[in-house]
Design a protein around this motif. Structure first.
Motif, PDB file in Angstrom:
ATOM      1  N   GLN A  54       0.843  -1.195   0.000  1.00 44.96           N
ATOM      2  CA  GLN A  54       0.000   0.000   0.000  1.00 44.96           C
ATOM      3  C   GLN A  54       0.881   1.248   0.000  1.00 44.96           C
ATOM      4  O   GLN A  54       2.081   1.171   0.261  1.00 44.96           O
ATOM      5  N   VAL A  57       2.669   4.343   4.990  1.00 41.67           N
ATOM      6  CA  VAL A  57       1.890   4.722   6.168  1.00 41.67           C
ATOM      7  C   VAL A  57       2.314   6.111   6.647  1.00 41.67           C
ATOM      8  O   VAL A  57       3.500   6.406   6.791  1.00 41.67           O
ATOM      9  N   ALA A 373      -5.830   1.400   4.128  1.00 42.76           N
ATOM     10  CA  ALA A 373      -4.908   2.229   3.354  1.00 42.76           C
ATOM     11  C   ALA A 373      -5.403   3.655   3.230  1.00 42.76           C
ATOM     12  O   ALA A 373      -4.621   4.616   3.250  1.00 42.76           O
ATOM     13  N   SER A 377      -2.968   6.431   4.849  1.00 40.35           N
ATOM     14  CA  SER A 377      -2.115   7.029   3.826  1.00 40.35           C
ATOM     15  C   SER A 377      -2.827   8.091   2.994  1.00 40.35           C
ATOM     16  O   SER A 377      -2.431   9.246   2.993  1.00 40.35           O
TER      17      SER A 377
END
Length: 472
Positions: A54, A57, A373, A377
């Protein structure tokens, strides 16, 4: 030939809504291609079988100033970008040349009475000067540490107003000299802000059942946030809190949080009370051991505290699971998340559990990988106006977190295509200071790499995946 190809991972792009097995190619620090199978070769190739891939972070609330180990501890947990929430900025950035691990760091400098403001009721002119100095020293913005070092309601409101007018990012740990760090303090903060945007820190911390029932407090907080979309927020998943172990000359806690927690657990708010709480294993002292910061067992903790080695502490079991899961998963009427990010309030505090806690929620069906995600993020990137982060599409920064959903741990991370974490071990160096134009010269004088951001609290786009404006 690409610089790096990550093959066979379960790729999650919260912006487009894609989640499936794919390869990811990186070139010159950017995402070059994402497709089911990339036929080209890479200078380096990484098999991500069994891992989720993904966008990197982003931890929108942690602390790094009290020890150089903080950046490493954050990176070990899978973080690629973070917002430090106390500062001061020069101290945090002074660690980066030696102790930096390659991650991106923005810093909010706290406005603390008796430190960078004269007392708990500074007036507009003094606040304005303190903000100017903070951002010129490299801070991304400022913070009110209301729970720990409260200001008057009037001064707190002035800070939010001035920051909004100047386009300076401002966060608030709810609480003033009139209201505590609880649901009453949260309600007061929302009212005092008078519609000005600000970052209301760690929402779960105000819903511990100290005023009303836990779920009742969660519902009240939900109503406040739903009515004020201009407020950006995050919550964390650890059951532990954190507090400085500083005391006044007469032995009283300097931090309001430390006093409140000692009282809550039945101990006197004093040095002696803190020692008694440590002996009872209610309060753990934090100190460096073997290259990291750890929660010390009772006897060792008391010794470290009395010797002055332990500067911070942590109470266990103070954040109810109801509030933690409620704010991690609650949504607005339009399907977007009520709370914008999953943070840690960690860094130097040994509770960097974004990936571990998030994987636990995914196992329980509370979040999907796509939703995780988005909250760790995509939406945090929008909070900080990081336009090239938070997504996995061609041209985006190659900031990536690869985690094992079964072991619930981060395995690899990359920042602009450079490895920071490999097989669970940090091997990055240096880092990037995220600053506004006002602080660029200060961080350059420190010899740091910098990225200039606009600053200020955005009108945030909370959509993601199939809800994304790009897909409507």
């Amino acid at each position: 030939m690409f610089d790096l190809i990550i093959r066979n991972g379960f790729v999650v792009d919260p912006e487009s809504g894609f989640a499936g097995k794919s390869d990811v190619a990186v070139e010159d620090g950017r995402i070059a291609e994402v497709s089911e199978s990339i036929s080209s070769k890479g200078t380096e190739e990484l098999d991500a079988s069994g891992l989720t891939v993904q966008p990197g972070v982003i931890d929108t609330h942690l602390h790094l100033a009290s020890h150089p180990f903080g950046m490493r501890m954050a990176a070990e947990s899978g973080v690629t970008t973070c917002l430090e929430m106390a500062g001061p900025a020069p101290k945090v950035f002074s660690y980066m040349p030696v102790a930096g691990v390659g991650i991106n760091v923005a810093v909010l400098t706290a406005l603390i009475p008796g430190d960078n403001v004269s007392g708990n009721d500074p007036k507009a002119a003094e606040i304005d000067l303190a903000m100017t100095k903070a951002v010129e020293d490299g801070a991304f913005g400022v913070k009110i540490l209301g729970g720990h070092f409260p200001l008057t309601p009037e001064a707190s409101a002035e800070i939010i107003r001035i920051a909004a007018e100047r386009g300076i990012y401002a966060a608030w740990h709810a609480g003033t000299t009139e209201a505590g760090s609880n649901i009453k303090g949260m309600k007061e903060a929302v009212e005092l802000a008078s519609g000005h945007p600000f970052h209301l820190a760690h929402i779960n911390a105000y819903c511990r059942g100290r005023v009303n029932g836990i779920l009742d407090e969660c519902k009240e907080a939900e109503s406040l946030l739903a009515s004020h979309p201009e407020i950006v927020t995050e919550s964390y998943l650890s059951d532990r809190n954190g507090c400085p172990l500083n005391f006044t000359p007469d032995g009283k806690p300097a931090s309001g949080i430390l006093s409140a927690q000692l009282r809550f657990f039945g101990f006197e708010p004093s040095r002696d009370g803190a020692v008694a709480a440590m002996k009872a294993d209610v309060l753990r002292a934090i100190a460096p051991r073997n290259g990291t910061l750890v929660l010390l067992p009772p006897k060792e903790g008391v010794e470290a505290f009395l010797s002055g080695e332990a500067k911070d502490g942590s109470f266990g079991g103070v954040n109810p699971i109801i509030a933690r899961t409620f704010f991690a998963t609650a949504k607005r009427a339009d399907g977007t998340f009520l709370v914008d990010g999953i943070s840690t309030d960690g860094g130097v505090l040994p509770r960097n559990v974004i990936v571990r806690g998030g994987c636990g929620l995914m196992k329980l069906g509370g979040l999907s990988a796509l939703e995780f995600a988005a909250k760790t993020s995509l939406i945090p990137a929008r909070m900080l106006k990081l336009e090239k982060k938070g997504r996995l599409s061609a041209g985006a920064d190659a900031d990536l977190t690869l985690y094992d959903p079964e072991r619930m741990t981060a395995v690899h991370t990359f920042v602009r295509g450079e490895a920071v974490l490999r097989d669970g071990r940090v091997n990055g160096r240096g880092g990037t200071a995220l600053v506004t134009e006002a602080g660029l010269e200060a961080v350059r004088r420190m010899g740091l790499r910098a990225e200039v951001l606009p600053g200020g609290i955005p009108t945030i786009d909370r959509t993601f995946g199939s809800l994304s404006k790009n897909n409507q």
